[in-house]
Design a protein around this motif. Structure first.
Motif, PDB file in Angstrom:
ATOM      1  N   UNK A 243      20.735 -81.940  68.331  1.00 54.04           N
ATOM      2  CA  UNK A 243      19.897 -81.559  69.467  1.00 54.04           C
ATOM      3  C   UNK A 243      19.413 -82.784  70.218  1.00 54.04           C
ATOM      4  N   UNK A 244      19.052 -83.822  69.506  1.00 54.69           N
ATOM      5  CA  UNK A 244      18.540 -85.039  70.157  1.00 54.69           C
ATOM      6  C   UNK A 244      19.608 -85.673  71.044  1.00 54.69           C
ATOM      7  N   UNK A 245      20.855 -85.606  70.616  1.00 47.56           N
ATOM      8  CA  UNK A 245      21.939 -86.218  71.393  1.00 47.56           C
ATOM      9  C   UNK A 245      22.199 -85.481  72.703  1.00 47.56           C
ATOM     10  N   UNK A 246      21.599 -84.325  72.871  1.00 47.13           N
ATOM     11  CA  UNK A 246      21.729 -83.645  74.161  1.00 47.13           C
ATOM     12  C   UNK A 246      21.147 -84.475  75.290  1.00 47.13           C
ATOM     13  N   UNK A 247      20.258 -85.407  74.960  1.00 43.82           N
ATOM     14  CA  UNK A 247      19.668 -86.264  75.995  1.00 43.82           C
ATOM     15  C   UNK A 247      20.707 -87.168  76.631  1.00 43.82           C
ATOM     16  N   UNK A 248      21.835 -87.379  75.953  1.00 44.07           N
ATOM     17  CA  UNK A 248      22.897 -88.226  76.495  1.00 44.07           C
ATOM     18  C   UNK A 248      23.885 -87.447  77.356  1.00 44.07           C
ATOM     19  N   UNK A 249      23.700 -86.122  77.427  1.00 41.59           N
ATOM     20  CA  UNK A 249      24.631 -85.273  78.173  1.00 41.59           C
ATOM     21  C   UNK A 249      24.039 -84.897  79.522  1.00 41.59           C
ATOM     22  N   UNK A 250      24.808 -85.179  80.577  1.00 39.12           N
ATOM     23  CA  UNK A 250      24.449 -84.730  81.921  1.00 39.12           C
ATOM     24  C   UNK A 250      25.572 -83.841  82.434  1.00 39.12           C
ATOM     25  N   UNK A 251      25.257 -82.607  82.730  1.00 39.55           N
ATOM     26  CA  UNK A 251      26.248 -81.664  83.237  1.00 39.55           C
ATOM     27  C   UNK A 251      26.457 -81.875  84.730  1.00 39.55           C
TER      28      UNK A 251
END
Length: 277
Positions: A243-251
């Motif tokens: 979940x924390x690594x979602x901060x590295x994802x930009x759609x």
């Protein structure tokens, strides 16, 4: 986990509130709850959400105390249950919550539901009193429909900071989010993974595969794009880190449009006392 994950110091904030937090609903095993809070904070999380009704405020407080993060660096939120919303009960049960959490204040206190003992004038007067005493930094509400939000803003002396609602790509809550934006109220999304149903949605899993990430990360990135703070529950280290690594994802715009076009809609949390029923 003794080290923060890459990029963990870059969590965006909404008026001082970290936009990704740890939810603790149904995290009722004492040791597991303590460990998950500690693990999350040491991975980089700085927002922890609990409630009187969850029965784990003591464990959440212990997890914070055991971590290597100072209490003042943690955005801590709890909620007053719908049986405790008379004026004196708000004061007394919040005092008990603070004792269980092992803190002198919480950063955000929510009205959990506008139901049962909720009386807008009486309940919100008590929240104003708590804010004046310094027991709470911010006033919040949860599961409020647009009309309840407008009423709360009119009654409160303190600013209404946030409305916590179920929100995810399968329940985007456009009307509530629009009213919150109009009223300058933050939106916090609980059950942001639709209680696991995001993993069964073809659009979300296809976008996840294209990006080499999980469907959970896609859902959390979509919420962040919409300006919604997400508080996914996670107990195991793998889920906490994912979940924390979602901060590295930009759609990109096309991916956002594909998610917006999902036609599956439905609540995963729908009690009879919900104000929409």
């Amino acid at each position: 986990m003794s080290q923060q994950l890459p990029g963990s110091d870059e969590c965006p904030r909404a008026n001082g509130m970290p936009m990704l937090g740890l939810g603790t609903w149904e995290n009722t095993d004492p040791d597991e709850c303590i460990e998950s809070v500690q693990d999350a904070l040491e991975a980089g999380y700085r927002h922890v959400d609990t409630a009187q009704a969850y029965g784990n405020e003591t464990e959440v407080g212990e997890g914070i105390a055991r971590s290597d993060v100072d209490r003042d660096d943690v955005f801590l939120a709890t909620k007053v249950w719908l049986d405790n919303l008379a004026y004196d009960d708000v004061i007394d049960t919040t005092s008990a919550s603070l004792d269980r959490l092992g803190t002198d204040y919480v950063d955000l206190l929510y009205v959990h539901w506008p139901s049962r003992t909720y009386d807008a004038e009486e309940t919100l007067e008590a929240f104003d009193e708590l804010e004046e005493r310094g027991w709470i930094e911010r006033v919040g509400v949860s599961n409020f429909e647009p009309e309840h939000m407008e009423e709360a803003v009119d009654i409160l002396d303190a600013p209404l900071f946030a409305n916590q609602i179920e929100c995810h790509p399968l329940l985007p809550q456009e009307e509530v989010r629009a009213k919150a934006q109009e009223l300058d109220v933050e939106v916090v999304g609980y059950s942001p993974l639709a209680r696991g149903d995001v993993f069964d949605n073809d659009t979300l899993t296809d976008i996840a595969e294209d990006n080499g990430v999980s469907a959970a990360q896609v859902s959390l990135a979509w919420l962040r794009d919409k300006g919604v703070t997400a508080i996914p529950k996670a107990t195991g280290r793998d889920h906490i880190e994912d979940n924390w690594r979602s901060l590295d994802l930009t759609l990109d715009d096309e991916e956002i449009e594909r998610i917006d076009a999902i036609d599956e809609r439905g609540r995963r949390v729908d009690p009879g006392f919900g104000p929409w029923n």
